[in-house]
Design a protein around this motif. Structure first.
Motif, short mmCIF file in Angstrom:
data_model
loop_
_atom_site.label_atom_id
_atom_site.label_comp_id
_atom_site.label_asym_id
_atom_site.label_seq_id
_atom_site.Cartn_x
_atom_site.Cartn_y
_atom_site.Cartn_z
N THR A 32 -14.08 -18.69 -14.52
CA THR A 32 -14.47 -20.10 -14.73
C THR A 32 -14.99 -20.72 -13.45
N ARG A 33 -14.34 -20.43 -12.33
CA ARG A 33 -14.80 -21.01 -11.06
C ARG A 33 -16.14 -20.44 -10.65
N LEU A 34 -16.35 -19.16 -10.87
CA LEU A 34 -17.65 -18.57 -10.56
C LEU A 34 -18.73 -19.19 -11.44
N TRP A 35 -18.44 -19.37 -12.70
CA TRP A 35 -19.39 -20.01 -13.62
C TRP A 35 -19.71 -21.42 -13.15
N ILE A 36 -18.69 -22.17 -12.75
CA ILE A 36 -18.92 -23.53 -12.25
C ILE A 36 -19.84 -23.50 -11.04
N ALA A 37 -19.56 -22.61 -10.09
CA ALA A 37 -20.40 -22.52 -8.89
C ALA A 37 -21.84 -22.18 -9.26
N GLU A 38 -22.02 -21.27 -10.20
CA GLU A 38 -23.38 -20.92 -10.62
C GLU A 38 -24.07 -22.09 -11.29
N GLN A 39 -23.33 -22.90 -12.04
CA GLN A 39 -23.92 -24.08 -12.67
C GLN A 39 -24.36 -25.10 -11.61
N PHE B 184 -18.57 -30.11 -17.33
CA PHE B 184 -17.88 -28.82 -17.38
C PHE B 184 -16.87 -28.79 -18.51
N VAL B 185 -16.18 -29.91 -18.72
CA VAL B 185 -15.18 -29.99 -19.78
C VAL B 185 -15.86 -29.76 -21.13
N GLU B 186 -17.05 -30.31 -21.30
CA GLU B 186 -17.79 -30.16 -22.56
C GLU B 186 -18.21 -28.71 -22.80
N LYS B 187 -18.55 -27.98 -21.75
CA LYS B 187 -19.12 -26.63 -21.89
C LYS B 187 -18.10 -25.51 -21.85
N VAL B 188 -16.92 -25.78 -21.31
CA VAL B 188 -15.89 -24.75 -21.18
C VAL B 188 -14.75 -25.10 -22.13
N ASP B 189 -14.17 -24.10 -22.72
CA ASP B 189 -13.05 -24.33 -23.63
C ASP B 189 -11.78 -24.56 -22.81
N ALA B 190 -11.76 -25.70 -22.12
CA ALA B 190 -10.61 -26.05 -21.29
C ALA B 190 -10.52 -27.57 -21.21
N ASP B 191 -9.33 -28.05 -20.94
CA ASP B 191 -9.18 -29.50 -20.85
C ASP B 191 -9.56 -30.02 -19.46
N PHE B 192 -9.60 -31.31 -19.35
CA PHE B 192 -10.03 -31.97 -18.12
C PHE B 192 -9.18 -31.55 -16.93
N SER B 193 -7.86 -31.49 -17.12
CA SER B 193 -6.98 -31.16 -15.98
C SER B 193 -7.21 -29.72 -15.50
N THR B 194 -7.48 -28.80 -16.42
CA THR B 194 -7.73 -27.41 -16.03
C THR B 194 -9.01 -27.31 -15.22
N ILE B 195 -10.06 -27.97 -15.67
CA ILE B 195 -11.33 -27.96 -14.93
C ILE B 195 -11.14 -28.61 -13.57
N SER B 196 -10.40 -29.69 -13.52
CA SER B 196 -10.14 -30.37 -12.25
C SER B 196 -9.40 -29.45 -11.28
N LYS B 197 -8.47 -28.66 -11.79
CA LYS B 197 -7.74 -27.71 -10.93
C LYS B 197 -8.69 -26.65 -10.38
N HIS B 198 -9.58 -26.14 -11.23
CA HIS B 198 -10.56 -25.15 -10.77
C HIS B 198 -11.45 -25.76 -9.68
N LEU B 199 -11.90 -26.97 -9.90
CA LEU B 199 -12.75 -27.64 -8.91
C LEU B 199 -11.99 -27.90 -7.61
N TYR C 166 -19.73 -33.19 -8.53
CA TYR C 166 -19.56 -32.08 -7.61
C TYR C 166 -20.91 -31.43 -7.33
N ARG C 167 -21.02 -30.87 -6.13
CA ARG C 167 -22.19 -30.09 -5.76
C ARG C 167 -21.73 -28.99 -4.81
N LEU C 168 -22.57 -27.96 -4.69
CA LEU C 168 -22.25 -26.90 -3.74
C LEU C 168 -22.35 -27.45 -2.33
N LYS C 169 -21.37 -27.18 -1.53
CA LYS C 169 -21.39 -27.64 -0.14
C LYS C 169 -22.46 -26.90 0.65
N VAL C 170 -22.55 -25.61 0.42
CA VAL C 170 -23.54 -24.75 1.08
C VAL C 170 -24.19 -23.91 -0.02
#
Length: 106
Positions: A23-30, A41-56, A76-80
């Motif tokens: 999930t974190r790799l997918w987020i980074a690629e997005q 991210f919450v809309e596109k991943v089968d996870a709740d808001f708190s789970t996505i927030s933890k990954h972020l 959120y955006r990629l730092k580098v």
């Protein structure tokens, strides 16, 4: 190994660990396409808001992403952005492994 070398290796490993979850790799690629709101991210991943927030949060702690709060929304955006430049190499490793399995079966 000097203490400085060890610290650098550990920091690099933390980045890999952060990206090591699907999930974190997918987020980074997005985020390679630009900043995104947590809600996207919450809309596109089968996870709740708190789970996505933890990954972020894991990605942020590793220095992969940065966030910006705008009202009630957090973006959120990629730092580098170059962080994902190694992905073609990773894909080659995956393809080589698939080819090896095919060759063994044939």
């Amino acid at each position: 190994m000097t203490p400085q070398e060890k610290a650098l290796i550990e920091a690099k490993a933390n980045v890999f660990k952060a990206l090591g979850h699907p999930t974190r790799l997918w987020i980074a690629e997005q985020l390679a396409d630009g900043e995104r709101c947590v809600c996207e991210f919450v809309e596109k991943v089968d996870a709740d808001f708190s789970t996505i927030s933890k990954h972020l949060s894991v990605l942020k702690q590793a220095g992969v992403v940065v966030d910006e709060k705008r009202g009630k929304m957090v973006y959120y955006r990629l730092k580098v952005p170059c962080i994902l430049k190694y992905m073609p190499c990773i894909e080659e490793v995956v393809q080589a492994g698939i080819q090896e399995h095919i060759d063994m079966l044939g």
